[in-house]
Structure formats: structure tokens, C-alpha cells
Design a protein around this motif. Structure first.
Motif, PDB file in Angstrom:
ATOM      1  N   ALA B 103       0.835  -1.202   0.000  1.00  0.00           N
ATOM      2  CA  ALA B 103       0.000   0.000   0.000  1.00  0.00           C
ATOM      3  C   ALA B 103       0.872   1.255   0.000  1.00  0.00           C
ATOM      4  O   ALA B 103       0.639   2.200  -0.753  1.00  0.00           O
ATOM      5  N   LYS B 104       1.933   1.216   0.818  1.00  0.00           N
ATOM      6  CA  LYS B 104       2.836   2.359   0.933  1.00  0.00           C
ATOM      7  C   LYS B 104       3.458   2.712  -0.412  1.00  0.00           C
ATOM      8  O   LYS B 104       3.810   3.854  -0.669  1.00  0.00           O
ATOM      9  N   ARG B 105       3.634   1.722  -1.247  1.00  0.00           N
ATOM     10  CA  ARG B 105       4.255   1.932  -2.558  1.00  0.00           C
ATOM     11  C   ARG B 105       3.216   2.060  -3.668  1.00  0.00           C
ATOM     12  O   ARG B 105       3.554   1.984  -4.847  1.00  0.00           O
ATOM     13  N   ASP B 106       1.947   2.154  -3.248  1.00  0.00           N
ATOM     14  CA  ASP B 106       0.879   2.288  -4.241  1.00  0.00           C
ATOM     15  C   ASP B 106       0.819   1.096  -5.192  1.00  0.00           C
ATOM     16  O   ASP B 106       0.525   1.248  -6.375  1.00  0.00           O
ATOM     17  N   LEU B 107       1.134  -0.064  -4.666  1.00  0.00           N
ATOM     18  CA  LEU B 107       1.105  -1.261  -5.508  1.00  0.00           C
ATOM     19  C   LEU B 107       0.035  -2.201  -4.996  1.00  0.00           C
ATOM     20  O   LEU B 107      -0.286  -2.220  -3.805  1.00  0.00           O
ATOM     21  N   GLU B 108      -0.511  -2.983  -5.900  1.00  0.00           N
ATOM     22  CA  GLU B 108      -1.467  -3.986  -5.468  1.00  0.00           C
ATOM     23  C   GLU B 108      -0.678  -5.189  -4.963  1.00  0.00           C
ATOM     24  O   GLU B 108       0.344  -5.549  -5.538  1.00  0.00           O
ATOM     25  N   MET B 109      -1.158  -5.819  -3.888  1.00  0.00           N
ATOM     26  CA  MET B 109      -0.416  -6.957  -3.355  1.00  0.00           C
ATOM     27  C   MET B 109      -0.670  -8.206  -4.199  1.00  0.00           C
ATOM     28  O   MET B 109      -1.803  -8.629  -4.359  1.00  0.00           O
ATOM     29  N   PRO B 110       0.407  -8.806  -4.761  1.00  0.00           N
ATOM     30  CA  PRO B 110       0.185 -10.052  -5.490  1.00  0.00           C
ATOM     31  C   PRO B 110      -0.340 -11.122  -4.533  1.00  0.00           C
ATOM     32  O   PRO B 110       0.057 -11.160  -3.369  1.00  0.00           O
ATOM     33  N   LYS B 111      -1.196 -11.963  -5.034  1.00  0.00           N
ATOM     34  CA  LYS B 111      -1.835 -13.016  -4.228  1.00  0.00           C
ATOM     35  C   LYS B 111      -0.799 -13.901  -3.516  1.00  0.00           C
ATOM     36  O   LYS B 111      -0.996 -14.318  -2.370  1.00  0.00           O
ATOM     37  N   ASP B 112       0.312 -14.158  -4.215  1.00  0.00           N
ATOM     38  CA  ASP B 112       1.301 -15.102  -3.686  1.00  0.00           C
ATOM     39  C   ASP B 112       1.950 -14.644  -2.389  1.00  0.00           C
ATOM     40  O   ASP B 112       2.504 -15.441  -1.651  1.00  0.00           O
ATOM     41  N   ASN B 113       1.916 -13.332  -2.148  1.00  0.00           N
ATOM     42  CA  ASN B 113       2.555 -12.862  -0.927  1.00  0.00           C
ATOM     43  C   ASN B 113       1.822 -13.317   0.339  1.00  0.00           C
ATOM     44  O   ASN B 113       2.369 -13.278   1.427  1.00  0.00           O
ATOM     45  N   GLU B 114       0.573 -13.763   0.176  1.00  0.00           N
ATOM     46  CA  GLU B 114      -0.188 -14.247   1.343  1.00  0.00           C
ATOM     47  C   GLU B 114       0.527 -15.397   2.048  1.00  0.00           C
ATOM     48  O   GLU B 114       0.472 -15.530   3.268  1.00  0.00           O
ATOM     49  N   LYS B 115       1.173 -16.208   1.242  1.00  0.00           N
ATOM     50  CA  LYS B 115       1.944 -17.342   1.760  1.00  0.00           C
ATOM     51  C   LYS B 115       2.901 -16.921   2.869  1.00  0.00           C
ATOM     52  O   LYS B 115       3.195 -17.684   3.791  1.00  0.00           O
ATOM     53  N   GLN B 116       3.421 -15.691   2.745  1.00  0.00           N
ATOM     54  CA  GLN B 116       4.426 -15.232   3.700  1.00  0.00           C
ATOM     55  C   GLN B 116       3.843 -14.909   5.071  1.00  0.00           C
ATOM     56  O   GLN B 116       4.588 -14.671   6.015  1.00  0.00           O
ATOM     57  N   ALA B 117       2.511 -14.893   5.181  1.00  0.00           N
ATOM     58  CA  ALA B 117       1.890 -14.599   6.472  1.00  0.00           C
ATOM     59  C   ALA B 117       1.691 -15.881   7.287  1.00  0.00           C
ATOM     60  O   ALA B 117       1.143 -15.833   8.377  1.00  0.00           O
ATOM     61  N   TYR B 118       2.125 -17.004   6.760  1.00  0.00           N
ATOM     62  CA  TYR B 118       2.025 -18.257   7.519  1.00  0.00           C
ATOM     63  C   TYR B 118       3.313 -18.479   8.317  1.00  0.00           C
ATOM     64  O   TYR B 118       4.402 -18.504   7.762  1.00  0.00           O
ATOM     65  N   ILE B 119       3.148 -18.604   9.619  1.00  0.00           N
ATOM     66  CA  ILE B 119       4.268 -18.605  10.558  1.00  0.00           C
ATOM     67  C   ILE B 119       4.306 -19.948  11.278  1.00  0.00           C
ATOM     68  O   ILE B 119       3.260 -20.542  11.545  1.00  0.00           O
ATOM     69  N   ILE B 120       5.505 -20.439  11.563  1.00  0.00           N
ATOM     70  CA  ILE B 120       5.632 -21.700  12.298  1.00  0.00           C
ATOM     71  C   ILE B 120       5.058 -21.510  13.709  1.00  0.00           C
ATOM     72  O   ILE B 120       5.417 -20.555  14.398  1.00  0.00           O
ATOM     73  N   GLU B 121       4.173 -22.396  14.105  1.00  0.00           N
ATOM     74  CA  GLU B 121       3.556 -22.365  15.445  1.00  0.00           C
ATOM     75  C   GLU B 121       4.580 -22.077  16.537  1.00  0.00           C
ATOM     76  O   GLU B 121       5.599 -22.774  16.620  1.00  0.00           O
ATOM     77  N   GLY B 122       4.285 -21.116  17.375  1.00  0.00           N
ATOM     78  CA  GLY B 122       5.156 -20.852  18.522  1.00  0.00           C
ATOM     79  C   GLY B 122       6.374 -20.019  18.189  1.00  0.00           C
ATOM     80  O   GLY B 122       7.167 -19.676  19.060  1.00  0.00           O
ATOM     81  N   ALA B 123       6.564 -19.682  16.921  1.00  0.00           N
ATOM     82  CA  ALA B 123       7.736 -18.884  16.547  1.00  0.00           C
ATOM     83  C   ALA B 123       7.517 -17.424  16.921  1.00  0.00           C
ATOM     84  O   ALA B 123       6.388 -16.931  16.934  1.00  0.00           O
ATOM     85  N   LYS B 124       8.627 -16.758  17.211  1.00  0.00           N
ATOM     86  CA  LYS B 124       8.589 -15.322  17.391  1.00  0.00           C
ATOM     87  C   LYS B 124       8.842 -14.704  16.012  1.00  0.00           C
ATOM     88  O   LYS B 124       9.793 -15.113  15.317  1.00  0.00           O
ATOM     89  N   VAL B 125       8.004 -13.766  15.623  1.00  0.00           N
ATOM     90  CA  VAL B 125       8.163 -13.153  14.294  1.00  0.00           C
ATOM     91  C   VAL B 125       9.189 -12.021  14.339  1.00  0.00           C
ATOM     92  O   VAL B 125       9.181 -11.221  15.266  1.00  0.00           O
ATOM     93  N   ILE B 126      10.081 -11.990  13.362  1.00  0.00           N
ATOM     94  CA  ILE B 126      10.985 -10.844  13.220  1.00  0.00           C
ATOM     95  C   ILE B 126      10.445 -10.000  12.070  1.00  0.00           C
ATOM     96  O   ILE B 126      10.466 -10.437  10.924  1.00  0.00           O
ATOM     97  N   PRO B 127       9.947  -8.805  12.372  1.00  0.00           N
ATOM     98  CA  PRO B 127       9.324  -8.008  11.307  1.00  0.00           C
ATOM     99  C   PRO B 127      10.336  -7.624  10.226  1.00  0.00           C
ATOM    100  O   PRO B 127      11.508  -7.415  10.526  1.00  0.00           O
ATOM    101  N   ASN B 128       9.867  -7.572   9.009  1.00  0.00           N
ATOM    102  CA  ASN B 128      10.698  -7.168   7.876  1.00  0.00           C
ATOM    103  C   ASN B 128      10.334  -5.733   7.515  1.00  0.00           C
ATOM    104  O   ASN B 128       9.248  -5.463   7.025  1.00  0.00           O
ATOM    105  N   LYS B 129      11.283  -4.821   7.760  1.00  0.00           N
ATOM    106  CA  LYS B 129      10.957  -3.407   7.526  1.00  0.00           C
ATOM    107  C   LYS B 129      11.208  -2.991   6.087  1.00  0.00           C
ATOM    108  O   LYS B 129      10.847  -1.896   5.679  1.00  0.00           O
TER     109      LYS B 129
END
Lengths: 430, 430
Positions: B103-129
């Protein structure tokens, strides 16, 4: 055929970039040998020994780099001999070559270099034309099953770590040797270089066409997408039995990618932005001069990495100070005062200036704020202008960029985009 | 504490240089964690799985890079979940961050990026800035022996491959996390950078002083020698319980190396030739201009890699054509005709010219034959002249070099030696 690389050197575990593996990966790939795994281990007898045991137990071709030098922490030679249960034997011919290396340079040979003349029994020596550490090839026969008496031959290749010494050995001895021994399926690839799109955007545009593996009549096609700081690569590789069919398959896949990404592909395979620039300028018999502020000479450096660039690249001005921008390039005092040195107006005057004083066809200029300090709210770090003038064609253009990243990354991004702008201008006016 | 790195990506086995490992090696080293082994494996489910099984069975800290992207060949996330016998769970907060990135770059999010929101159970997420792939930290508890019920905790850290995304995660999350968890013995090091000697010559000069490990009262000292294309590094590291004693031990060893190599050490640790040049010019309030022929802008590029270089670096001229050498720098027609553009005489006139037109204190110039063509019997490829003039001090000098290697290597060697000459001149006139 399982291939593994082993890099030896504590420095590689502590911050030194390993370029040997990248080089070997590319070379082996070019003859159809895919590397299964790469392992890096420090200068420790025990650790090297355990890695060598593992790789020898599971792979057919093992290539080691590093640890063949003259000093106390160079251990690969000794440990490999131990793991292979072979002796190290003094080789007079190798000693002679090492002595000659020093004599030629009018240097006395340090005593420690004698160690390098000890060769693993039965190994073939790969002469070192640049340094003192000889390489070695050992063919090791083991019986695969105790009853069958079928012999399995694994090949162990030991190379020195310094790229200048390792590379000639690979070109002259290792590749011909491996080619003769393992020539197998036809494997070809092509890489398309893309600028001006993000990785996801590239994937979005080509996802209908690519898949990780596509099995076809002629063999197997494989696709991969690689993101770099200033470009995206799409790699297509084809594997099969028949060269013509593989070529045809690759050609078709390549065309499919072109249909999706035409405007964004600037080159293929060994092409770089600077080599494409060079090719276009040469073929159109045009000359170039550059005026660099924020890139500090990087564009000139990249352009002159291309052999023969003196035909079209005439001169560069690194106008780092405002005084130089005005005195050398004729940027007007008022322009700098009114718009600032980092502005569209100054960038264009720089491009015009360098084109005029050098008398070349095209002038290219960069000005920007690379940081870490010097940014303001209106002109933040990362703000860059790239201008191009080409009077004969009536071209005068300037683009604004806002890059993220550190000083060096902003310089790299600016140089890549400046070359990209030049390529687009040259292609448009075809 | 056993630490291993695993890099995932077929491109790394086929010619792409891995800089992530070098970066991580340096950072881990800085907090006293030594890497035991690095493994690189391609984008294949089976191969990644077998490597992850191995490293998990033998190491305490495992850091993976690569394979967290949105495309079909990004497999690390899935395979790691399988090996750890954990599920991947959708994380709304991560999805939100990924969507915001586009959104910040005025781009539409490709569908495939949804995959990246799946996190290993119990993992601590390190945000990607910077990009879209989040990192993860997983702490895994296993019982070391079935009866003792002692829990062993291993830490698995998964990072994206692109350095721009990986590095901020390491600085901001991974290093503080590891430091807090594993702070251990005091480990310090210093690196001395040397120019003007070969690796064996360095070793010869310091061999009485160094040994692979020296056990002392304060702890253990370790020495290593690293050869690069344009410099040799001597690294001294000290390990112990008491910071003061480690410092003292290191200080003493450092002094011993200085006593052997004084004249050849140009800097330490993070120092580069260009940063040392910058420091000297700044402290002496001197300014510099460069005239580059064979280096094509590389010296300017290196000098301007240093933040704040605009204070002392005023301008550069890339006089690639003879015409530019004459017109811009005032090299005389007769000089070029009689001695050639690659000669001591032309180099000196270039240095004088750039100093005069820029009005700086010092002028530095390079001219040479970088090949592959253009060499003759008398002036072979690799012949290079570097000239320096510093009128106020009455300095005018020119050195001839005969480098081996390819075009790029000759450019690199020339630039390094030019900076080295400048450093020596600045130090001599102290």
C-alpha cells in the motif's frame, strides 16, 4: 553424480566473502554438473576431518578450496591424506616450480614453502602458474558392495583458495578433466536480466508461464527467479538427451518470458548493464561522457570494466564539489542557489556541460544525497537525479529517484538506474 | 555452543556469491559466537529436509537464510515446519504488515505474498521493515537423555536471503537476542591490514611471534593470516574470562606484530585504504583531486564511499581519451607523442594538471594498460603508472607497476596502490 564443495578457512566463518564457490558453481553448471551441497569449515584438524569423512561417504565428486598455503593454519593437504589413508610424498618437480616462482621475482624462498611440495601419494598435480600452492586430483576406488566387486570411483580435487590461483587451474585442468569423465545429459540455460520491476511484480507477470519444473517432449524445463539489489534475473534451464530439442525447448520458453516482460529485459546471460551500453554505443557509433556527483566515479568505473570501452567512453568528470560543478561543467551559480546542487535543474546542466566540453554525442549526469548526513525533510537521503542529454536527437530528460539503503547501496542503485536510462534512450531512438 | 548456518537457494550453487554468510560470520564473531559449519543447499524439498535434520541433530544455534520469498521455489518455511513437526499458522498481524508494504508503494499486493503470512507455530516473528518476508525465531526443547529429563534448548533462526532485508533483522533482533541468551567468555580481536608484501613475506617477518594458539595467563591468543588481492590481513584474537587481561594480551600481541611490520601496516579493523586516506586528509586539512585513466573512476568511487568525503575530495577527471588528457588536464602533445599516454611523463603531467585546475593540495593520477588488448612487448598489459604531486611540500613522484591478472584485477590493484602511495606520502610528511 553427486558433487560437493568444501571450503576450508576460519576467515570464511568470520566475515570473509567466499567467491570461490560462486565461481565453481557457475563453471560446473556450465558443463552440466549440479552441486548438491557446499560446506564451509574452519582451520581445525578435527572439524576438517569430520567434514571430509562425511562428504567422501556420500558424494562422487568432491572439490575442496583453501588450506593449501605454506603457513601453520593450512591443513587441508595433511588432513585429506589422513582421511584417504595415503602418505604425503615429496615431489621434486613441484619443489622446483615453487623455487622458480620466487627466483623469477628475485625473492628468497621462505623455508615454509617447502611444505607445499608434499603431494598426496598417487595424486595428479595441478601446476600453480600464479602462486606456490599446487592443486591435486585424486581418484579413489572403493568397492560399493563387498560381494559385487563393483568399483566405485570418486574424484577428489583440491584447489588453493585465492581466486587468482584457483581459477586458471579450473579452466585449464579441472573442467577439461571433469568434462571428459562425466559428459552426460545436455544441459543448457539462459538467464534474462530485468530492471525496473520488483521480484513479486516479475513473478506476477510471468506466473502463467513458469513453473518449478515443466516436463516436455524434449526434456525438462526449470525456472527460477533471483532478486538482486539492482536487477531481477529469470533463469530458464533445459535438460534432455538431444541438443536440438533442448535448444528448441529453451528458445520457446525464453520467448514466452519475453512476451510477458519485453520492456523490462535489458540483457541475457553474461550481459551487464555496462556491456549492453557498450554494445549499443558501438553499433550506433556514438560517444559518451559522464558527469558524476553522488556516484563519485562508479559509473565511469563500471563502463570501463568493459574491454574496448575507450572507443565510446571519452571522459568523466567527478564534480564532487559545487565549485567543480560550476567551473568544470558550467552549472550556473543561480541554478545552484535557487534549486540546489541536488535538483533536476542542476542535473540537466551537468549533463549538458559534460556533453559540451567533451564534444561527445551523449552526456549523462548524476547528483543526489547519499547520506548518512546531509538530508533534509524536503531533500532526504536517497533523493537522486539522473539526467541525460543527446542534442542530435533532441533528447533532454531527467528522472528523480528516492532510494532506500546505505550510502554504498544508494550509489549502486543510482549507477544501475543511470545505465538503464541510457539503454532505454539508445533503444528508443533506434 | 555449536552454531551452524544453512543457506538455501539453487542460485548459490550456480554462481551467485553468498554475502549473507560473510555478514553473519562477522556479526556472530563480534559477540563471541564462532560458527562451526556453513552448508548451502538448493531449492529442493528433499535436500533441504535432509540438511535441516542433520544440523538440528548436532547444533545448538541454527541460522537459515533464504527460501522465505513468495514464489514457488521458496521452501524453507514449509520444510522447517515439517522437520520441527510444527504447523504453519496464518498470522493476521504479519499479513497486515505485508499489505502495508505494498500500500505504501501504491502497488497492489500479489496473491502469492499471502503465503508469507504463515508462521511456524510458537515462533517469534521478526518483522521485515524493508521487504515482505518475515523472519522467525523458534526455540526447540528436546530431552538430552531419556532418563535425565535435562532439557536442551536449541534455537532456530530463519532469515530472508536478500541482504537488505536480512541485515536490519540481525542488527535489531537477532544479535540482541543471542547476546542476552549466550553471553559468554570475553572474546576480542583486532585485524591489522598490510600492503606492499606477499603472504609468505608477511609470515616470514612475523613467524617468530605468531603461532596458531598461544596459551597465556590471561587466556588464549590466536593468530591468522589472510591473503586478499590487494592486501594481507593479520588477525589476532584473544579469549579469556577477564576483559582487562584479554585487552592487555591483545595489546601486547598487536605491538609485537607492529614491531615486525610497522612500515607495511596501513590500518586496523574497519579501516580501509579510503577511510585511512580520508582520516589523514581531514586531520591535515588537505584537499585532493584525482585524474584517472586506467582506473576509469574507481579511485573516485572508493574515496566517495567514505561518508563526509566531500570535505577533502573535490573533483575527479576520468581522462579516458588522449584528447581529454590533453584538453582537460593539459598533458602536452609532445609528451604523449614521445613517451606515450602510458608513461611516467604523462602520469606526472596528469597529476600536475588535475592539481592545478582543481586548486587542491594534492593531485593523484593513474595511467596504464588494463587489457586484454593494447599491450606491446615494451608496454605489456598490466603496466601502470601512478603519480602524485603535492606542490606545497615539493613532492612529485611516480611509481611503475607491472600487475598480473584480468582487466578488473588490474584496475583494483592500481586503485589500491594509488591509495597506498597517497597514504605513505601523507604519513611521511607528518
Amino acid at each position: 553424480m553427486k558433487v560437493e564443495l568444501v571450503s576450508v578457512g576460519t576467515e570464511l566463518l568470520k566475515g570473509k566473502i567466499n567467491t570461490d564457490n560462486a565461481y565453481l558453481g557457475e563453471k560446473l553448471d556450465s558443463i552440466g554438473l549440479a552441486i548438491d551441497r557446499e560446506t564451509t569449515v574452519g582451520d581445525s584438524r578435527e572439524k576438517i576431518e569430520s567434514v571430509l569423512h562425511e562428504v567422501l561417504s556420500r558424494s562422487d565428486i568432491i572439490i575442496t578450496t583453501g588450506g593449501l598455503g605454506p603457513t601453520f593454519d593450512d591443513l587441508t593437504r595433511e588432513v585429506m591424506a589422513k582421511v584417504l589413508k595415503k602418505k604425503l610424498a615429496f615431489d621434486g618437480e613441484v619443489m622446483h616450480q615453487i623455487a622458480a616462482h620466487f627466483a623469477k621475482r628475485d625473492l628468497e624462498m621462505p623455508k615454509d614453502n617447502e611444505k607445499q611440495a608434499y603431494i598426496i601419494e598417487g595424486a595428479k598435480v595441478i601446476p600453480n602458474k600464479v602462486g606456490t600452492a599446487p592443486g591435486m586430483v585424486v581418484e579413489r576406488r572403493t568397492e560399493t558392495a563387498s560381494k559385487s566387486k563393483v568399483q566405485k570411483v570418486s574424484v577428489i580435487i583440491m584447489l588453493p583458495g585465492p581466486p587468482r590461483e584457483m581459477k586458471p587451474m579450473v579452466e585449464e585442468v579441472v573442467l577439461p578433466y571433469l568434462k571428459e569423465r562425466y559428459e552426460r545429459k545436455i544441459l543448457k540455460k539462459c538467464v534474462l536480466h530485468i530492471s525496473g520491476l520488483t521480484e513479486s511484480a516479475v513473478y506476477e507477470k510471468i506466473k502463467e508461464v513458469v513453473e518449478i519444473e515443466r516436463r516436455m517432449e524434449g526434456g525438462i524445463l526449470r525456472f527460477s527467479i533471483l532478486a538482486h539489489l539492482t536487477k531481477i534475473d529469470v533463469e530458464i534451464s533445459g535438460e534432455g538427451e538431444n541438443e536440438l530439442l533442448v535448444d528448441e525447448m529453451l528458445h520457446k520458453a525464453r520467448q514466452e518470458i519475453y512476451d510477458c516482460l519485453e520492456d523490462y529485459i535489458y540483457g541475457e546471460d553474461k550481459d551487464t548493464l555496462e556491456s549492453v551500453v557498450g554494445g549499443l554505443l558501438l553499433s550506433k557509433r556514438l560517444t559518451l561522457a559522464v558527469a558524476e556527483s553522488c556516484t563519485g566515479g562508479l559509473i565511469g568505473d563500471r563502463i570501463t570494466d568493459v574491454a574496448g570501452s575507450s572507443v565510446y567512453f571519452k571522459e568523466g568528470v567527478v564534480a564532487y564539489s559545487n565549485e567543480a560543478k560550476k567551473r568544470v561543467l558550467g552549472v550556473k551559480e543561480e541554478t545552484v542557489n535557487e534549486f540546489g546542487a541536488v535538483s533536476q535543474e542542476s542535473a540537466l546542466e551537468m549533463a549538458r556541460g559534460v556533453q559540451r566540453i567533451s564534444g561527445t554525442d551523449i552526456g549523462l549526469a548524476t547528483t543526489g544525497i547519499t547520506g548518512p548526513t546531509g538530508g533534509t525533510a524536503k531533500k532526504p537521503v536517497g533523493l537522486v537525479y539522473v539526467a541525460l542529454v543527446w542534442p542530435k536527437m533532441g533528447v533532454e530528460l531527467c528522472r528523480e529517484f528516492r532510494f532506500n539503503g546505505k550510502r554504498k547501496e544508494i550509489k549502486e542503485s543510482t549507477a544501475a538506474n543511470a545505465l538503464d536510462i541510457l539503454i532505454r534512450a539508445l533503444k528508443e531512438k533506434d
